[in-house]
Design a protein around this motif. Structure first.
Motif, PDB file in Angstrom:
ATOM      1  N   VAL A 230      55.901  40.007  34.255  1.00  0.00           N
ATOM      2  CA  VAL A 230      55.203  40.699  33.166  1.00  0.00           C
ATOM      3  C   VAL A 230      53.906  39.957  32.825  1.00  0.00           C
TER       4      VAL A 230
ATOM      5  N   ARG B  82      50.968  42.279  33.682  1.00  0.00           N
ATOM      6  CA  ARG B  82      50.757  43.148  32.522  1.00  0.00           C
ATOM      7  C   ARG B  82      49.946  42.467  31.423  1.00  0.00           C
ATOM      8  N   HIS B  83      49.959  41.150  31.389  1.00  0.00           N
ATOM      9  CA  HIS B  83      49.358  40.442  30.265  1.00  0.00           C
ATOM     10  C   HIS B  83      47.979  39.910  30.636  1.00  0.00           C
ATOM     11  N   ILE B  84      47.085  39.850  29.671  1.00  0.00           N
ATOM     12  CA  ILE B  84      45.717  39.400  29.947  1.00  0.00           C
ATOM     13  C   ILE B  84      45.718  37.949  30.419  1.00  0.00           C
ATOM     14  N   ARG B  85      46.678  37.142  29.938  1.00  0.00           N
ATOM     15  CA  ARG B  85      46.728  35.749  30.377  1.00  0.00           C
ATOM     16  C   ARG B  85      46.998  35.649  31.884  1.00  0.00           C
TER      17      ARG B  85
ATOM     18  N   VAL C 251      46.020  37.860  34.072  1.00  0.00           N
ATOM     19  CA  VAL C 251      44.739  38.184  34.713  1.00  0.00           C
ATOM     20  C   VAL C 251      43.848  36.940  34.698  1.00  0.00           C
TER      21      VAL C 251
ATOM     22  N   ARG D 102      44.982  34.543  37.425  1.00  0.00           N
ATOM     23  CA  ARG D 102      44.554  34.942  38.767  1.00  0.00           C
ATOM     24  C   ARG D 102      43.043  34.807  38.919  1.00  0.00           C
ATOM     25  N   LEU D 103      42.319  35.141  37.856  1.00  0.00           N
ATOM     26  CA  LEU D 103      40.863  35.027  37.886  1.00  0.00           C
ATOM     27  C   LEU D 103      40.440  33.570  38.111  1.00  0.00           C
TER      28      LEU D 103
ATOM     29  N   ASN E 297      41.006  32.605  41.711  1.00  0.00           N
ATOM     30  CA  ASN E 297      40.154  33.296  42.678  1.00  0.00           C
ATOM     31  C   ASN E 297      38.691  32.926  42.516  1.00  0.00           C
ATOM     32  N   ALA E 298      38.218  32.798  41.294  1.00  0.00           N
ATOM     33  CA  ALA E 298      36.795  32.530  41.061  1.00  0.00           C
ATOM     34  C   ALA E 298      36.642  31.756  39.751  1.00  0.00           C
TER      35      ALA E 298
ATOM     36  N   ALA F 151      33.703  32.709  37.562  1.00  0.00           N
ATOM     37  CA  ALA F 151      33.865  33.998  36.892  1.00  0.00           C
ATOM     38  C   ALA F 151      34.813  33.847  35.707  1.00  0.00           C
TER      39      ALA F 151
ATOM     40  N   ALA G   9      34.033  34.718  31.951  1.00  0.00           N
ATOM     41  CA  ALA G   9      34.854  35.628  31.148  1.00  0.00           C
ATOM     42  C   ALA G   9      35.221  34.995  29.811  1.00  0.00           C
TER      43      ALA G   9
ATOM     44  N   ARG H  99      30.218  38.108  23.382  1.00  0.00           N
ATOM     45  CA  ARG H  99      30.304  39.519  23.768  1.00  0.00           C
ATOM     46  C   ARG H  99      30.801  40.355  22.604  1.00  0.00           C
TER      47      ARG H  99
ATOM     48  N   GLY I  19      31.798  35.758  42.711  1.00  0.00           N
ATOM     49  CA  GLY I  19      32.214  34.420  42.313  1.00  0.00           C
ATOM     50  C   GLY I  19      31.792  34.055  40.911  1.00  0.00           C
ATOM     51  N   HIS I  20      30.741  34.703  40.381  1.00  0.00           N
ATOM     52  CA  HIS I  20      30.326  34.413  39.012  1.00  0.00           C
ATOM     53  C   HIS I  20      30.467  35.658  38.132  1.00  0.00           C
TER      54      HIS I  20
ATOM     55  N   PRO J  58      35.856  37.762  43.877  1.00  0.00           N
ATOM     56  CA  PRO J  58      35.756  38.475  45.163  1.00  0.00           C
ATOM     57  C   PRO J  58      37.026  39.230  45.567  1.00  0.00           C
TER      58      PRO J  58
ATOM     59  N   MET K 237      39.555  40.310  43.760  1.00  0.00           N
ATOM     60  CA  MET K 237      40.220  41.152  42.770  1.00  0.00           C
ATOM     61  C   MET K 237      39.562  42.530  42.760  1.00  0.00           C
TER      62      MET K 237
ATOM     63  N   VAL L  65      36.895  41.121  33.216  1.00  0.00           N
ATOM     64  CA  VAL L  65      36.142  39.869  33.090  1.00  0.00           C
ATOM     65  C   VAL L  65      35.265  39.896  31.843  1.00  0.00           C
TER      66      VAL L  65
ATOM     67  N   GLY M 247      47.417  41.568  23.642  1.00  0.00           N
ATOM     68  CA  GLY M 247      47.620  40.670  24.778  1.00  0.00           C
ATOM     69  C   GLY M 247      48.005  41.377  26.062  1.00  0.00           C
ATOM     70  N   PHE M 248      48.456  42.623  25.963  1.00  0.00           N
ATOM     71  CA  PHE M 248      48.861  43.322  27.175  1.00  0.00           C
ATOM     72  C   PHE M 248      47.738  44.220  27.671  1.00  0.00           C
ATOM     73  N   VAL M 249      47.541  44.209  29.009  1.00  0.00           N
ATOM     74  CA  VAL M 249      46.453  44.966  29.604  1.00  0.00           C
ATOM     75  C   VAL M 249      46.829  46.447  29.640  1.00  0.00           C
TER      76      VAL M 249
ATOM     77  N   TRP N 253      46.299  49.110  31.689  1.00  0.00           N
ATOM     78  CA  TRP N 253      45.738  49.302  33.030  1.00  0.00           C
ATOM     79  C   TRP N 253      45.101  50.671  33.195  1.00  0.00           C
TER      80      TRP N 253
END
Lengths: 378, 525
Positions: free
Chosen positions: A235, A239-242, A244, A247-248, A251-252, A255, A259, B346, B359-360, B364, B366, B374, B386-388, B390
């Protein structure tokens, strides 16, 4: 000449096929190793992978062992995978596992011989706290001083091992144990025991056997915790922003900073969660299958869980399958060592090969091999 | 007259794309020949084949041998051999150099920690000792008006000086054909003018130059002939001096490009105020910001020009919130944001889009949906407790894709799978659809084809017309003149006083950028 060409996007098919390929290569190379050691390779492979589950002589003992051994592996690996996804490398889960067991057992032993229901939950909390606190050392050193968490967490394993040894012969030694090293047996103390939840015969809920896993399913509180951890991690990651953010960051990293994710908070979170889960695994082990704090309490679950995490593609569901497979190699390995006389070190080499082959074939996810007969292109 | 280099039917295909499709062209001796085309038109593939980095699938290249031909190939009768071109099929850059071809790449391959002479020696197949090489470097740089001290460390050189290192390295091989890949993209207009003088001098000595660029005015001023490539094919060969820039652009893109109209000077109230901003360099070769101040009004586009490495990176990080600055230095509508991170800025209405897309600005591996999170998680309400959400994230990504004409199979594609121009449209669009009060963009059209660049500039101007303030940090002076209402130059970490862009010429801007430094006297002496 084989050249590797970068794929435009990582191959999803290969991402799931590489663990299977790695298992196949490990079986082949393992068979060759057993043959070189003078054993019958076919019998050895069968003893490791099939006999624990299907041979009527062993299955009644081995099948419940599968869950008993898979639970700590999955519990630890799920936590590690969160960090690995974020680029936070906790290699010291073995140390956090030991500290969880020491904190948990310590909390229990301090209350001995109280017979209240509160003892076991208290031990669980203390176990998680112990693992978490041990993981905070590399976390704080990294965020404050920029040290490498790989080295710090790994070296702390050896510190934890020495603490374990001194506890087993010192403060935690069983006063009624005739001077032998090792604590009281927690699994024989109902209030503290992590016993079987579903007995093979009874199928009623509640603690039945006191760590004596003879005819049961192997389902103890560690299995429950591992299942909850897998669901929670799934989950969180999907599902949770944390998740994401995790993973972010992996991966980068730039980035992730763009963010607005503070890298330090993520390091503390990932090390904290994986440490707490490893601590829980240690507690469930010391209160159940192991029963007591001994000098050689830790058997390498914290390191094997690294293999489990990668074999499971750092995905919570994949880790369940990988954990069961690795548990099988533990049980089958023991079986092979007493039925075929294969040395225990050969079993460890077999497990190591699995990680080796996995990392080796993993390149196929991002790269495509091209057979070129001409000269090397520049 | 026999051309120096004659190319016929050259073809090179990569999986899924034909980079060069039966390309034919010839370069005469002592000619500056332009190779013109958008990104992805096949210019780089073509010169890589000439320089031996890539081997063609089909077609021939013929190169005139030095001094009238190879005597060993003379017919047995002993008759005078006419100037016969030899097959040119270099297996490597070394072979191409041996045949008399030199190349100066767009991206320099220099080591910051070594000095000029050592760097030059590294690029030679058989380098002489430094003590004999250094005087030769000094001699060449003097002869061709390219002042260069062989003993200086490359890390301390400007972009223009680094390019001179590459040019001198190529000239040491005494090339008969010099290939230059987008040489002016890193130069101030004054530095470019001096480079052109060097190139004309080389031409007068009989050296041919193959000149890759998409800057039409400089091609018109410099080149004798131009070959225009589009989608891997030659679409035209012209004499650029006789064609208008608009005509060349049309040939290059295949259709007319409408330049967006710049908004009238705005008179809105101040949206973003920067005062006394100083910041340490981001890394060892970065530039510290010194006392930067600016006031950005609603509805205006402030262009900040300058050659890369003059503090652009630091200024962007300070505005985006990736680096925080002392209290009171950055205010949005009166609110002090100096100590806030990117997410809080933001939320307050200050958005940004960095130069580096992969990368910034985007991760790449995702998907575009995940990459929406982001920067748009809060403002576009893609996350609840807290939940995305989608479905909302996907709808957001699809909205950006549709509105900004992003060419992709769908929101599920990874960022890496998109071409540079399409990903840039996505990351700029991602900010614009959130309607920020102030948008800071760095190099919004860097490496983007002309059609996509026009679209991006159009979208920025539309946002300004709706009342947002926009800061564009760019090296592309033509772009800044096109979109900005006011212009300020960033040199050595200091920001000049902004001036109205109307009436400003590139020459004038060049002087604001500090001119050509030590280059100014080079050709006069």
């Amino acid at each position: 000449m084989i050249r590797l060409v970068k794929r435009p996007a990582p191959s999803r098919a290969w991402a799931w096929a590489t663990p299977l390929l790695a298992v196949a290569l490990t079986v082949a190379a393992g068979a060759a190793m057993f043959w070189a050691l003078g054993s019958d390779p076919v019998a050895a492979i069968r003893t490791i992978f099939l006999d624990p589950l299907f041979d009527p002589r062993y299955a009644s003992y081995s099948r419940p062992q599968l869950l008993v051994k898979a639970a700590p592996l999955v519990l630890i690996a799920v936590g590690l995978a969160l960090g690995f996804r974020a680029g936070v490398w906790n290699i010291g889960a073995e140390g956090q596992y030991i500290m969880g067991a020491l904190f948990g057992a310590g909390a229990g032993l301090a209350l001995y011989p109280a017979e209240t229901r509160a003892v076991f939950p208290l031990m669980v909390a203390a176990g998680a706290l112990g693992g978490w606190a041990w993981a905070m050392i590399p976390a704080i050193l990294r965020t404050r001083f920029g040290t490498n968490e790989i080295l710090v967490s790994l070296l702390l394993v050896y510190v934890a091992e020495n603490l374990l040894a001194s506890m087993a012969v010192g403060p935690m030694r069983n006063p009624e144990g005739g001077g032998f090293p090792g604590s009281r047996n927690l699994s024989r103390w109902d209030a503290a025991a992590n016993g079987e939840l579903v007995a093979g015969t009874g199928l009623h809920w509640g603690v039945v056997a006191n760590g004596e896993l003879v005819a049961g399913t192997g389902l103890h509180w560690g299995v429950v915790a591992a299942t909850l951890a897998v669901i929670a991690a799934y989950v969180l990651l999907h599902r949770h922003i944390r998740g994401v953010h995790i993973r972010l960051s992996g991966n980068a990293p730039r980035a992730a900073r763009f963010a607005g994710i503070g890298p330090d908070r993520l390091v503390v979170f990932c090390l904290g969660v994986s440490g707490a889960l490893a601590g829980l695994a240690g507690l469930f082990e010391v209160a159940g299958p192991a029963g007591q704090i001994t000098i050689d309490f830790n058997v390498g679950y914290g390191f094997t869980a690294i293999i489990v995490a990668f074999l499971g593609r750092l995905h919570p569901v994949g880790i369940v399958f990988a954990g069961l497979l690795m548990a099988l190699t533990y049980i089958g390995g023991e079986l092979a060592s007493f039925t075929l006389g294969i040395p225990a070190a050969a079993i460890q080499a077999f497990q190591g090969m699995l990680l080796f082959f996995l990392l080796a074939v993993d390149i196929l996810v991002a790269y495509r091999p091209v057979l070129s007969l001409g000269r090397k292109a520049t | 007259m026999t051309p120096l280099l004659q190319i016929e039917g050259l073809t090179k295909a990569y999986p899924g794309v034909v980079a060069n499709d039966a390309v034919s062209l010839d370069v005469g001796a002592g000619e500056i020949h332009a190779l013109l085309g958008e990104n992805g038109a096949g210019k780089s593939t073509l010169v890589k084949m000439i320089f031996g980095l890539v081997r063609p699938d089909a077609g021939t290249m013929r190169l005139l041998p030095p001094d009238g031909g190879d005597k060993s190939l003379a017919p047995p009768g002993g008759g005078a051999m006419p100037l016969a071109a030899r097959d040119h099929a270099p297996a490597s850059p070394q072979a191409a150099r041996a045949a008399g071809i030199g190349m100066v790449f767009q991206h320099f391959s220099l080591f910051d920690a070594m000095d000029v002479a050592e760097n030059v020696a590294l690029g030679m197949s058989d380098p002489p000792p430094i003590r004999t090489l250094a005087p030769r470097i000094a001699a060449i740089s003097r002869d061709y008006g390219l002042p260069l001290d062989p003993a200086r460390r490359v890390g301390d050189l400007s972009a223009g000086e680094r390019q001179r290192v590459e040019i001198v390295r190529a000239l040491l091989g005494r090339p008969r054909l010099l290939i230059m890949d987008e040489p002016t993209s890193v130069l101030t207009p004054q530095e470019a003018a001096i480079l052109f003088a060097t190139l004309r001098q080389l031409r007068s000595e009989g050296v041919s130059i193959l000149y890759i660029s998409h800057k039409l005015e400089e091609i018109r001023a410099l080149c004798d002939r131009a070959t225009v490539l589009r989608e891997g094919r030659v679409v035209a060969t012209t004499r650029p001096a006789g064609d208008s820039a608009a005509r060349l652009a049309e040939l290059m893109v295949g259709h007319r490009i409408e330049a967006p109209a710049r908004p009238a000077a705005a008179a809105g109230d101040v949206a973003l105020k920067v005062e006394g901003l100083s910041l340490a360099p981001a890394h060892a070769f970065g530039t510290a910001l010194r006392d930067v101040s600016l006031a950005l009004r609603r509805g205006e586009v402030l262009g900040i020009g300058g050659v890369a490495g003059n503090g652009q990176e630091e200024l962007f990080a300070a505005l985006s919130g990736e680096r925080t600055t002392p209290r009171g230095t950055i205010r949005l509508g009166g609110r002090d944001l100096s100590r806030e991170g990117p997410a809080a800025r933001r939320r307050a209405g200050l958005s940004s889009a960095p130069e580096e897309r992969l990368g910034h600005a985007a991760a790449p591996d995702m998907s575009l949906t995940e990459n929406a999170l982001v920067t748009a998680a809060d403002r576009a309400r893609l996350v609840r407790r807290g939940f995305v959400d989608w479905a909302a994230a996907r709808a957001f990504a699809e909205g950006v894709i549709a509105r900004f004409d992003v060419r992709t199979p769908g929101a599920g594609s990874t960022a890496r799978a998109l071409s540079g121009g399409n990903l840039q449209k996505y990351v700029i669009g991602r900010e614009i659809v959130q309607d920020p009060d102030v948008l800071v963009v760095s190099q919004p059209t860097w490496g983007v084809d002309a059609a996509a660049a026009a679209q991006i500039r159009r979208a920025l101007l539309d946002l300004a017309a709706r009342g947002a303030g926009i800061v564009v940090i760019s090296q592309d002076l033509d772009e800044l003149i096109e979109v900005s209402t006011r212009f300020a130059a960033l040199t050595a970490g200091r920001l000049s006083r902004p001036r109205d862009t109307a009436g400003l010429t590139t020459g004038r801007i060049g002087l604001m950028l500090g001119g050509a430094g030590d280059m100014e006297a080079a050709h006069a002496s």
